[in-house]
Design an enzyme around this catalytic site. Sequence first.
Site, mmCIF file in Angstrom:
data_model
loop_
_atom_site.group_PDB
_atom_site.id
_atom_site.type_symbol
_atom_site.label_atom_id
_atom_site.label_comp_id
_atom_site.label_asym_id
_atom_site.label_seq_id
_atom_site.Cartn_x
_atom_site.Cartn_y
_atom_site.Cartn_z
ATOM 1 N N GLY A 13 -6.291 3.293 3.361
ATOM 2 C CA GLY A 13 -7.048 3.928 3.753
ATOM 3 C C GLY A 13 -8.373 3.817 3.296
ATOM 4 C CG HIS A 110 -8.791 -6.713 14.945
ATOM 5 N ND1 HIS A 110 -7.587 -6.420 14.845
ATOM 6 C CD2 HIS A 110 -9.121 -8.163 15.073
ATOM 7 C CE1 HIS A 110 -7.001 -7.797 14.927
ATOM 8 N NE2 HIS A 110 -8.154 -8.708 14.996
ATOM 9 C CD GLU A 175 -11.925 -4.246 7.746
ATOM 10 O OE1 GLU A 175 -11.451 -2.997 7.902
ATOM 11 O OE2 GLU A 175 -11.307 -5.134 7.620
HETATM 12 C C1 GAR Z 1 -8.620 -3.174 7.384
HETATM 13 O O1 GAR Z 1 -8.621 -4.409 7.204
HETATM 14 C C2 GAR Z 1 -8.350 -3.169 8.831
HETATM 15 O O2 GAR Z 1 -9.434 -3.886 9.851
HETATM 16 C C3 GAR Z 1 -6.788 -3.708 9.397
HETATM 17 O O3 GAR Z 1 -6.080 -3.179 8.186
HETATM 18 C C4 GAR Z 1 -6.926 -2.881 7.042
HETATM 19 C C5 GAR Z 1 -6.823 -1.586 6.625
HETATM 20 O O4 GAR Z 1 -7.296 -1.424 5.435
HETATM 21 N N1 GAR Z 1 -6.472 -3.175 10.488
HETATM 22 C C6 GAR Z 1 -5.831 -3.706 11.506
HETATM 23 O O5 GAR Z 1 -5.356 -4.918 11.051
HETATM 24 C C7 GAR Z 1 -5.420 -3.420 12.690
HETATM 25 N N2 GAR Z 1 -4.362 -4.052 13.598
HETATM 26 P P1 GAR Z 1 -7.590 0.151 4.975
HETATM 27 O O6 GAR Z 1 -6.188 0.881 5.142
HETATM 28 O O7 GAR Z 1 -8.016 0.125 3.574
HETATM 29 O O8 GAR Z 1 -8.669 0.835 5.792
#
Ligand code: GAR
Length: 213
Positions: A13, A110, A175
């Site tokens: 998260g 993504h 991100e």
């Molecule tokens: C992030 O890198 C996001 O881009 C990826 O999962 C991670 C979540 O991190 N999403 C995907 O791969 C979707 N297919 P977070 O839980 O720390 O935000």
Amino acid sequence: MKKRVGILISGRGSNMAAILQAARDPAYPAAIACVIANRPDAKGLQTARAEGIPALCIDHTSFPSRETFEDEVHRALVEHQTDFVALAGFMRVLTPHFITRWDGRLLNIHPSLLPSFRGLHTHERALEEGVKLHGCTVHFVVPELDAGPIIAQGAVAVWPDDTPDRLAARVLAVENALYPRVVGAMAAGRITLRDGRADVDGAIPDTSLVSFA
Ligand code: GAR
């Protein structure tokens, strides 16, 4: 009235936390409606609860089908008066049953520069291919996986000695900077889905980022 974003997570998260942090600023255009995780052990649930945000787990394993799970998620989003939804590390594939109900109001982040590297293991695959730029993409969700209209991208340089973990960490920093801006722009009504394309009103600096870290 601020537009209310519902955030769906599956784990750590960090993107959710970045949006929550941005929303502490009274001038931020989005309010957090709720955080929903499909896994009871999602760490992000604790982070959200510590901030006083309604955070609930809807465990997909306790539903007989994808659609019944999605019905419950939809119901919870509506109950929390959600205007639009941000998928933030939500690792459950959503079906058209859900996606069509949130058409034009469903965003995902993504970890690649789409349309390269849809799906999983994006950082490993980027290194295997020897690309020199990698990054992340925020896009509208459509039924085809990771194929929706692109709203914003953030890029990082790939270094010769990169490992998937090191590259992932640099992409994640981008991100975490990019997604709150896009969610804010969405809440402000500056991003719309029109004729299958994302229409972003002005402000390229808000929605595209290049990090030289
Ligand atoms: C992030 O890198 C996001 O881009 C990826 O999962 C991670 C979540 O991190 N999403 C995907 O791969 C979707 N297919 P977070 O839980 O720390 O935000």
